[in-house]
Enzyme design. Structure first.
Site, PDB file in Angstrom:
ATOM      1  N   GLY A  31      -3.853 -54.522  -6.056  1.00  0.00           N
ATOM      2  CA  GLY A  31      -4.876 -55.252  -5.304  1.00  0.00           C
ATOM      3  C   GLY A  31      -4.714 -56.753  -5.350  1.00  0.00           C
ATOM      4  N   CYS A 240     -12.227 -34.331  19.459  1.00  0.00           N
ATOM      5  CA  CYS A 240     -11.149 -34.781  20.322  1.00  0.00           C
ATOM      6  C   CYS A 240     -11.135 -33.956  21.603  1.00  0.00           C
ATOM      7  CB  CYS A 240      -9.824 -34.650  19.587  1.00  0.00           C
ATOM      8  SG  CYS A 240      -8.403 -35.025  20.638  1.00  0.00           S
ATOM      9  N   CYS A 243      -7.482 -31.997  21.450  1.00  0.00           N
ATOM     10  CA  CYS A 243      -7.113 -30.986  20.453  1.00  0.00           C
ATOM     11  C   CYS A 243      -8.323 -30.423  19.732  1.00  0.00           C
ATOM     12  CB  CYS A 243      -6.118 -31.560  19.454  1.00  0.00           C
ATOM     13  SG  CYS A 243      -6.874 -32.681  18.257  1.00  0.00           S
ATOM     14  N   CYS A 265      -8.074 -38.228  19.734  1.00  0.00           N
ATOM     15  CA  CYS A 265      -7.562 -38.657  18.439  1.00  0.00           C
ATOM     16  C   CYS A 265      -6.818 -39.969  18.587  1.00  0.00           C
ATOM     17  CB  CYS A 265      -6.570 -37.644  17.877  1.00  0.00           C
ATOM     18  SG  CYS A 265      -7.308 -36.100  17.385  1.00  0.00           S
ATOM     19  N   CYS A 271      -2.690 -35.322  16.846  1.00  0.00           N
ATOM     20  CA  CYS A 271      -3.245 -34.660  18.020  1.00  0.00           C
ATOM     21  C   CYS A 271      -2.204 -33.708  18.649  1.00  0.00           C
ATOM     22  CB  CYS A 271      -3.682 -35.704  19.033  1.00  0.00           C
ATOM     23  SG  CYS A 271      -4.783 -35.087  20.302  1.00  0.00           S
TER      24      CYS A 271
END
Lengths: 294, 233, 274
Positions: A31, A240, A243, A265, A271
């Site tokens: 980080g 979606c 899909c 998506c 997808c």
């Protein structure tokens, strides 16, 4: 055609060593933003020069590279970076999340769970999460050093005061390894939980700002929040249209001038994979056939 | 009886640096004492240094020589050499001062101006207000004024608020600087009563009073300040 | 200019007793090359005590305040502070993290210009809540309630809690800055010309409020001011500075009513009558 001969992956070896040292330091201090001597790249700032340098430094001849922009393998930025490495490193490329060993991304984390042998490289425009409240770099560095992060909550407080909930929906600040507060680049907060305890190594490169930071595998990544306003990953209330996935991050697409729209998506590979497995959404009259064949 | 105030050879000189450093001797060889329950009135012409002596006892004016012994929480403390902190302690626990003029903070209600010394002494707000109200009533301040800031009052009313503030506390020493200067006969009588009550409670008082009648009523002893005059030696 | 008449009913709030000093300054000095900004400053501050540092511009009082509050290293001398655990520590031996923590918990610092002490672009509520969040408060509702009650205490309508201070008047900003500092219940507050740049009527209200808060909370304070009326109203003790040195010190009313040094007499005589 006399293509100029590039060193493997464009950058010279000394530069790559310098970047690798920065990456190793970044991994050692999860980080923490490590400064590095960012190079001029043959593309403008804002087009992923930080991510490209990180990718160039870690890429080996046997790697398989995937590049996505907003989840898609097919946007200009993704294609140009993919072609850049095809040309300068000659590595294999793929659009399949599962097949890739190195994935460079702008603004998304793939839906498919990442594996231990994979590296996710983020393109970062602004690495400093405290900047919008504290513009002095000397001061923000000191705040990181002393772990003074009250200011981050000030930002979230302002959200709640103004909108009734934490309205920050991307670049949502996280605390890495219970120490450094980090900007996860402008990924939607939907993706934040995927960073936590992730099997893959995550590297972040900011070219213009000359910073590299990292989340080593299996590191805790906690989204900041309040007890009474806990972190909630945001998602459209839809599936979606192609899909029918209910668990993926969706893009809203306006389909005509009359306000019609559909949700699909954002992760194109996810997808397509689902569609190939026979999942069908409400609008799947194969509008994807074209691009799938391209 | 052990005196509450015991002043010996105190002296005061002002040096006016802005006027070529001229020295203005005010008093010299000030020596007197005040016993509990006694009211000593300082007498003498204007400019003899009566107010200066009062201010020296209170620690408001510095003392250039001698000692100002004050009994404070069982010990004797010399105001002439005490640390600022000690003087603040003396003012909190021992010496009260009733001045001629009230200069209150603009927005504080009269009743709270009066009650404040009790709050400092850890009396509850209700009790402090009740006692403040009773005292204001005795001094003929109409109840409708209690909630208003005294800065809007007439001179006499302001002085009575100031007297109430000075007399409300239970401090063992009170310094009174012309407490009756602009009061009518009725209110002067109330002040005389208040002084008598303080005497019965064993409070030692030093007062400056120009009104002959009041002086006769409250003085147990006169100290002639003219005898301390340090003029042009 | 506020009234500064002596012996009035509005002396600074009384000092509660405490045996050990809260802050001890010993032989403090700061020089920039051959220029001495302040030298040989020593004093003790007890809890509940308000000390005013007066003097004109360039007398070294602001430099001294910066040294006392640990923002500037002194060239000579030391500042010791009695921490909440009762242990007295030399500021110079503290780590930066510890000093900064002290600065935003047990200390407050009120700047003359509220824009220096506030975040002008974030709401009043967040300005007040920041110190709480910095020490780990993590409940939005509670932080907001606390902020709201502090706004009330400094006489700002809680309805303004979501407004940014840039929409506030000068007096309101200064009161907000005070609330922001006091929310962690500090024991010592440094103030640098807290009423500077405000209208007289606004100053009076602010002073009255500060005086009340100081006495209610039993705060200690070190107030730098060139305005003797501010010193008179707020402080128990005063230090007069000239040319980087403390030239006179004592009870506030004593120094102002019976000034001894030529410079102090000049300062006192320069007050315009009300």
């Amino acid at each position: 055609m006399n293509a100029p001969t590039y060193n493997f992956a464009y950058l010279d070896e000394q530069t790559k060593r310098m970047i690798r040292r920065a990456i190793l330091k970044a991994i050692a201090i999860p980080g923490y933003q490590v400064p590095f001597a960012s190079r001029e790249m043959p593309m403008p700032y804002g087009w992923g020069t930080g991510g490209v340098q990180v990718t160039a430094a870690i890429l080996g001849p046997i790697d398989k590279l995937k590049v996505i922009d907003q989840g898609s393998d097919d946007t200009t930025n993704a294609i140009s970076i993919r072609k850049f490495f095809e040309k300068t490193a000659g590595v294999a490329v793929t659009t399949s999340t599962g097949d890739a060993t190195v994935i460079q991304t702008r603004h998304r984390i793939p839906e498919a769970t990442l594996q231990a042998h994979q590296v996710l490289v983020y393109q970062v425009p602004i690495p400093e999460p405290l900047r919008f409240l504290e513009p002095r770099e000397t001061e923000t560095r000191r705040m990181h050093a002393l772990a003074e992060y009250g200011l981050m909550h000030v930002k979230l407080y302002e959200d709640i005061a103004r909108f009734g909930h934490i309205a920050t929906s991307y670049a949502y600040p996280v605390k890495v390894n219970a120490r450094y507060v980090m900007d996860p680049s402008p990924t939607p907060k939907f993706d934040n939980p995927k960073m936590d305890n992730c099997a893959a190594l995550q590297l972040f490169g900011a070219g213009r700002e000359k910073r590299i930071y990292a989340i080593p595998p299996y590191t805790s990544v906690v989204s900041l929040d309040f007890e009474d306003h806990p972190f909630e990953p945001y998602k459209h209330k839809a599936c979606c249209a192609l899909c029918n996935a209910e668990d993926s991050y969706l893009d809203e697409i306006v389909t005509d001038n009359k306000g019609s729209r559909m949700f699909v998506c954002s992760d194109t590979d996810y997808c397509e994979t689902r569609q190939s497995q026979g999942h069908r959404g409400s609008e799947n009259a194969a509008p994807y056939a074209e691009s799938a064949n391209a | 009886m052990i005196p509450m105030i015991d002043i010996r050879n105190a002296e005061k000189t002002f040096v006016m640096h802005l006027q070529d450093g001229i020295r203005l001797p005010v008093v010299r060889n000030v020596s007197f004492h005040v016993a509990p329950g006694e009211c000593v009135v300082l007498s003498g012409p204007s400019g003899a240094g009566k107010s200066s002596i009062l201010k020296m006892i209170f620690g408001n004016y510095r003392c250039d020589g001698g000692t100002i012994g004050v009994r404070h929480n069982g010990d004797v403390i010399d105001i002439a050499t005490a640390e600022p902190r000690e003087i603040l302690g003396v003012r909190r626990d021992t010496i009260g001062y009733v001045s001629q003029f009230l200069r209150a903070v603009p927005r504080v209600a009269a009743i709270d101006v009066v009650a404040e010394p009790l709050l400092v002494a850890a009396v509850t707000r209700e009790e402090a207000r009740a006692r403040a109200g009773a005292l204001l009533k005795r001094l003929n301040i109409p109840e409708r004024l209690w909630k208003l800031p005294p800065s809007t009052f007439s001179g006499g009313e302001q002085q009575r608020v100031n007297i109430a503030r000075g007399f409300i506390s239970d401090l063992p020493i009170l310094l009174l600087d012309e407490p009756t200067a602009s009061l009518d006969a009725a209110n002067r009588a109330v002040v005389v009563e208040l002084v008598a009550e303080k005497k019965r409670a064993g409070v030692a008082m030093v007062a400056i009073v120009h009104d002959d009648e009041v002086r006769h009523l409250i003085a147990d002893r006169l100290v002639d300040v003219a005898s301390f005059a340090a003029a042009a030696a | 200019m506020l009234d500064v008449t002596a012996n009035s009913g509005h002396r600074a709030a009384p000092v509660p007793a405490s045996d050990e000093p809260l802050l001890v300054a010993a032989n403090l000095g700061k020089s920039y090359g051959r220029l001495a900004a302040c030298r040989d400053v020593s004093f003790e501050l007890y809890s509940g005590e308000v000390l005013a540092i007066v003097g004109e511009s360039g007398s070294g009082k602001s430099t001294l305040l910066q040294i006392l509050s640990g923002q500037l290293a002194s060239t000579t001398g030391s500042v010791a502070y009695r921490m909440r655990d009762g242990v007295t520590r030399d500021l110079a031996t503290m780590g930066e993290a510890e000093r900064r923590f002290l600065f935003r918990t047990d200390w407050g610092f009120v700047h003359q210009d509220p824009a220096m002490g506030l975040r002008m672009a974030v709401s009043a509520g967040a300005n007040v809540g920041e110190r709480l969040m910095a020490v780990g408060h993590n409940h939005y509702g509670k932080i907001r309630d606390t902020a709201s009650s502090w706004l009330e205490r400094v006489e700002i309508s809680p309805e303004r809690i979501d407004d940014a201070p840039r929409t506030y008047s000068g007096g309101m900003r200064q009161r907000l800055q005070i609330a922001r500092n006091l929310v962690t219940e500090p024991r010592l507050v440094f103030m640098d010309e807290p009423t500077g740049g405000l209208d007289v009527s606004v100053q009076a209200r602010l002073l009255d409020m500060m005086r009340t808060l100081v006495s209610e909370l039993g705060l200690s304070a070190i107030v730098v001011t060139h305005d003797l009326a501010v010193a008179r109203l707020l402080s128990h003790r005063v230090m007069v500075m000239q040319g980087g040195r403390v030239i006179e010190t004592g009870l506030t009313d004593q120094v102002l009513d019976d000034p001894r040094e030529p410079y102090t007499q000049l300062l006192v005589s320069s007050i315009l009558p009300a």
